[in-house]
Design a protein around this motif. Structure first.
Motif, mmCIF file in Angstrom:
data_model
loop_
_atom_site.group_PDB
_atom_site.id
_atom_site.type_symbol
_atom_site.label_atom_id
_atom_site.label_comp_id
_atom_site.label_asym_id
_atom_site.label_seq_id
_atom_site.Cartn_x
_atom_site.Cartn_y
_atom_site.Cartn_z
ATOM 1 N N ALA A 95 -20.351 -58.458 -2.130
ATOM 2 C CA ALA A 95 -21.389 -59.142 -1.975
ATOM 3 C C ALA A 95 -22.449 -58.333 -1.116
ATOM 4 N N GLU A 96 -23.609 -58.336 -1.249
ATOM 5 C CA GLU A 96 -24.698 -57.846 -0.636
ATOM 6 C C GLU A 96 -25.920 -58.702 -0.534
ATOM 7 N N ARG A 97 -26.587 -58.428 0.827
ATOM 8 C CA ARG A 97 -27.869 -59.000 1.050
ATOM 9 C C ARG A 97 -28.772 -58.090 1.709
ATOM 10 N N LEU A 98 -29.179 -56.966 0.833
ATOM 11 C CA LEU A 98 -29.744 -56.089 1.398
ATOM 12 C C LEU A 98 -30.976 -56.043 2.317
ATOM 13 N N LYS A 99 -31.778 -56.841 1.835
ATOM 14 C CA LYS A 99 -33.173 -57.304 2.468
ATOM 15 C C LYS A 99 -33.142 -58.407 3.273
#
Lengths: 114, 111
Positions: free
Chosen positions: B67-71
């Motif tokens: 999972a990612e939440r880059l910004k």
């Protein structure tokens, strides 16, 4: 570790009668308690929460919950059930420290009969 | 106020295939959660983000889930390769002061 127990898989009640959905919890320190409702194929909707203060908390759709510290319980109640209250109800708890992650119970299916 | 948006609502794949789910939280909510809800069970936390940083991913099966939440706003959850036991509803939630707001969920069926 924190945990929530919902001892009843299903609660059946006749429309117009009072309902209670049970929840007990375990957490370090003071609890932050929630009730959520889930209708079929929908996400969880917030009903009410207890942080501090009055042990009787009032929430959405006429629901209320009573916090009992000595019994570590947070039972959900409604004086007069409606058929439309039929849904899945989840109790959740989190502590005040750490990562504040709520832990959910396994849910109780409430069925209100006409 | 717009709620938590999730897509797709439904996905059917075969085992060993990959899948990705997207979540856009409520504007201004710094905390984002992904939960897995298997039929007949309560939601189980997979991962928690605070802005774009991971707070807790201890229950995320990292050999297949990411999972990612880059910004620090929207987030994606990926499963590769999927197993039969991954069939579940994947719920995204966001919060501001501890109260969680959930999306409608993404129902995954692995055949």
């Amino acid at each position: 570790a924190q945990s929530v127990a919902q001892p009843e898989d299903q609660v059946n009640v006749a429309e117009g009668n009072p309902l209670t959905v049970k929840c007990t919890y375990s957490v370090s320190g003071n609890p932050y308690l929630f009730w959520y409702v889930q209708y079929p194929n929908r996400g969880l909707q917030f009903l009410l929460k207890y942080i501090t203060g009055d042990n009787l908390v009032k929430g959405s759709y006429g629901f209320e919950a009573e916090f009992n510290k000595s019994q570590t319980s947070f039972h959900l109640k409604k004086p007069s059930a409606l058929v439309s209250d039929s849904a899945l109800y989840f109790c959740a708890v989190r502590g005040w420290g750490g990562s504040y992650i709520p832990t959910f119970g396994r849910g109780t299916s409430l069925i209100v009969h006409p | 106020e717009a709620g938590v948006a999730q897509s797709p609502r439904y996905k059917i794949i075969e085992k060993r295939q990959s899948v990705a789910f997207w979540c856009n939280p409520i504007s201004g909510h710094a905390t984002l959660y992904w939960y897995q809800q298997i039929l007949g069970q309560g939601p189980k936390l997979l991962i928690q983000f605070q802005n774009n940083g991971v707070v807790d991913d201890s229950q995320l099966p990292k050999d297949r889930f990411s999972a990612e939440r880059l910004k620090g706003v929207d987030s994606t959850l990926k499963i590769q390769p999927a197993k039969l036991e991954d069939s579940a509803v994947y719920l995204c939630a966001s919060s501001l002061d501890g109260e969680l707001f959930f999306g409608e969920g993404s129902r995954l069926t692995v055949l």
